[in-house]
Design a protein around this motif. Sequence first.
Motif, PDB file in Angstrom:
ATOM      1  N   SER A   1      -1.256  -0.693  -7.607  1.00 62.54           N
ATOM      2  CA  SER A   1      -0.497   0.546  -7.325  1.00 62.54           C
ATOM      3  C   SER A   1      -1.547   1.824  -7.096  1.00 62.54           C
ATOM      4  O   SER A   1      -2.796   2.130  -7.810  1.00 62.54           O
TER       5      SER A   1
ATOM      6  N   PHE B   1       2.590  -0.063  -3.159  1.00 58.43           N
ATOM      7  CA  PHE B   1       1.609  -1.112  -3.269  1.00 58.43           C
ATOM      8  C   PHE B   1       0.510  -1.460  -2.246  1.00 58.43           C
ATOM      9  O   PHE B   1       1.745  -1.643  -1.438  1.00 58.43           O
TER      10      PHE B   1
ATOM     11  N   ALA C   1       5.921   0.036  -8.591  1.00 52.55           N
ATOM     12  CA  ALA C   1       4.904   0.104  -9.496  1.00 52.55           C
ATOM     13  C   ALA C   1       4.927  -0.882  -9.892  1.00 52.55           C
ATOM     14  O   ALA C   1       5.887  -1.534 -10.491  1.00 52.55           O
TER      15      ALA C   1
END
Length: 711
Positions: free
Chosen positions: A179, A202, A283
């Motif tokens: 992330s 991502f 995330a």
Amino acid sequence: MKLDIKVALPIYLCLTFILCSATHAQNSSANQNDLNMARKSFNSLEYVSAISKLKKVLAKDSSNLEAIEMLAYSFRMTKNYPGALKTYRKLTGQSAMKNEWALYYAESLANNQQYEESERWYRKYLSLVPVDKRAAAFASTNLSKINKNPNHWQVGFLNINTQASEYSPAFYKEGLLFSSNRQSENFSKHIFKWDNTPFSKFYYVNKLADLKVINPDSLINSKSRDKQKIRYNDDDTPETSNDNNILSAYTGTIERDTLNLIYGQNKLVKKLGGLFNNRYHTAAAAAFPDGSIIFTGNNYLKGKTSRSADGTIKLKLYTVYGPDLNSIKAFPYNSDEYSTGHPALTPDGNILVFASDRPGGFGGTDLYYCVKAGHGEWTSPVNLGKLINTEGNEMFPSFDHDGNLFFSSTGLAGLGGLDLFQVPLKEMKPTTSPVNMGSPINSSKDDFALIITPDGKKGYFSSNREGNDNIYEFRRSSYKIILQGTLTDARTRIPLPGGRILMHHLDGNDTIKTDNKGRFRRELPAETDYEVTAQKLGYINNIQFTTSVGIQKDSVINLDIRLNRTESAQQYVLNHCDSLKKVFSVKNIYYDLDRSEIRPDARGALNELAELMRKYPEITIITSSHCDSRASEEYNRNLSLRRGESAKQYLVARGIRSDRIKVEYYGKTRLVNRCYDGVNCSEEDQQLNRRTEFDVILQGVNITRENCADR
């Protein structure tokens, strides 16, 4: 007409008072408006904005306690460790101190590596909240001595980092998923107002082999010498709409992403497609064996945002699946009223562990698990229990291939912020207390989201030790610790072939045989204490002690041992070993924490020993005194010496000659269990290490240590 001075002066003073009062009222009203605006930002979790407004309030009224408290908490939530330390120090100086101020001040001290003072304030908090087990764990732990590199890890900064945040690595296919809130090719108009950064998305690297350890400072300095032109707002002022290409007020480090620009990561790092990257945070993910991904996201699905009853957007778990990751489904145990996130999967994908602040936990966020049942559905969540979960926050779990769970915690004793811990699981129950992974993996800042390769030799984790979140590689150092020596006759110095070296440690016993020249050699594991017993038929055992604790490079431990031949009297003792051991059996005695005085419950055992020594004047004894692992090595050695001397003086006072008592002291080097520095042990387990043991010597034979069945 001339105004009389006697009349004019009172009129002047009255007018001055009225004007000052009006000005004060205007200032007070303006400051109250500023406080209201700061409070609004604070309650909306817009901490960066709140800090700016609170500083304005305090510039006019430095004693405003509400503003100071909000400022301290805002610093804490934005990881401004020096700011939090300074402000909580001011709060804890107040006469009416809130309990949580003592806790947050203790945390801030640890974040700033002031461990001794931190321990003192944890003890202060414990006195205010005696039921808080978290405070008890910190107050009884020597934080500065927590497992310094117990597994000999080398830690390095990875080439995927930028001056934004990178965190929560996860293995994905043959590469790494993570992330980041880095600048993408297009500026986002959606800003996370908590700390004025873009929302996390991502990214991935195709192959682990592309990940390299770099020195970011050297890289930037090198590029600076090349006079490469890097454009950014460099005047340390808040960004404005006049700054090029800025659509929103990012924090300065995002705009000044020199590392990303000069390293050219666009060829290495790609943004992940599919139904991940919406307008909010996405995330902390884990991949199933089939390539689908379960991840943490805000409460936002199919263009709709949902909020809790108090207006907060909570975290939820979602799974994306399908060839292009374009199908999505929500985790069945999400809720609008509490957060669920940070997924971890066992290698087969059949057990899920996640973090949640759902009702019924132990405090903060707890770790829960679900098992995949028929038709791929998850069973109801089960709390992982009080051995793992605390009044603090447990989060960012992961599994290795040996059934160990890794996670981060603020509630277990650590070096500051989130620390990483490891605990073995059997049938999803911890078999021991979690163990702090020690430095250099842990630091005084936040260390979290660790993953490890199947062979256990390396892995990746997140840390904000350099300011913002970055991903680090950790790799086990490759070095050897060798024990070697020669077994010889004490009188003739002739080598003794066919002897045995018994290596006793916490996991059991190892045996080494001497070769035809009396030599022995063995590679030792790291961080292990050994009681070494040398044996040879016709000789008296010789007991030594050695350790690999603290050795962090290629090393050879030389341990030459000499044995004395048994005479007739000694042979008699060995031949009657079993019965004599029963006659001369002596109990250990124990001590209070940090004390060397003989306790009332120890007097009985010492009185029995004194009577035994009066009855058998031919015996002598060795007192071996020990401590638990808390406090420094030097302090514990001195404390164990005082304990041994206390036991000796007790016996001397009861008529035993002092020359029949030999005092040996070992500090914390001979623990009877795994209560090492930083391990969250019960007080009962710690008590077992605070002891004096008594060895009875009869005709030169240590009958206490003699293994009668092993000759």
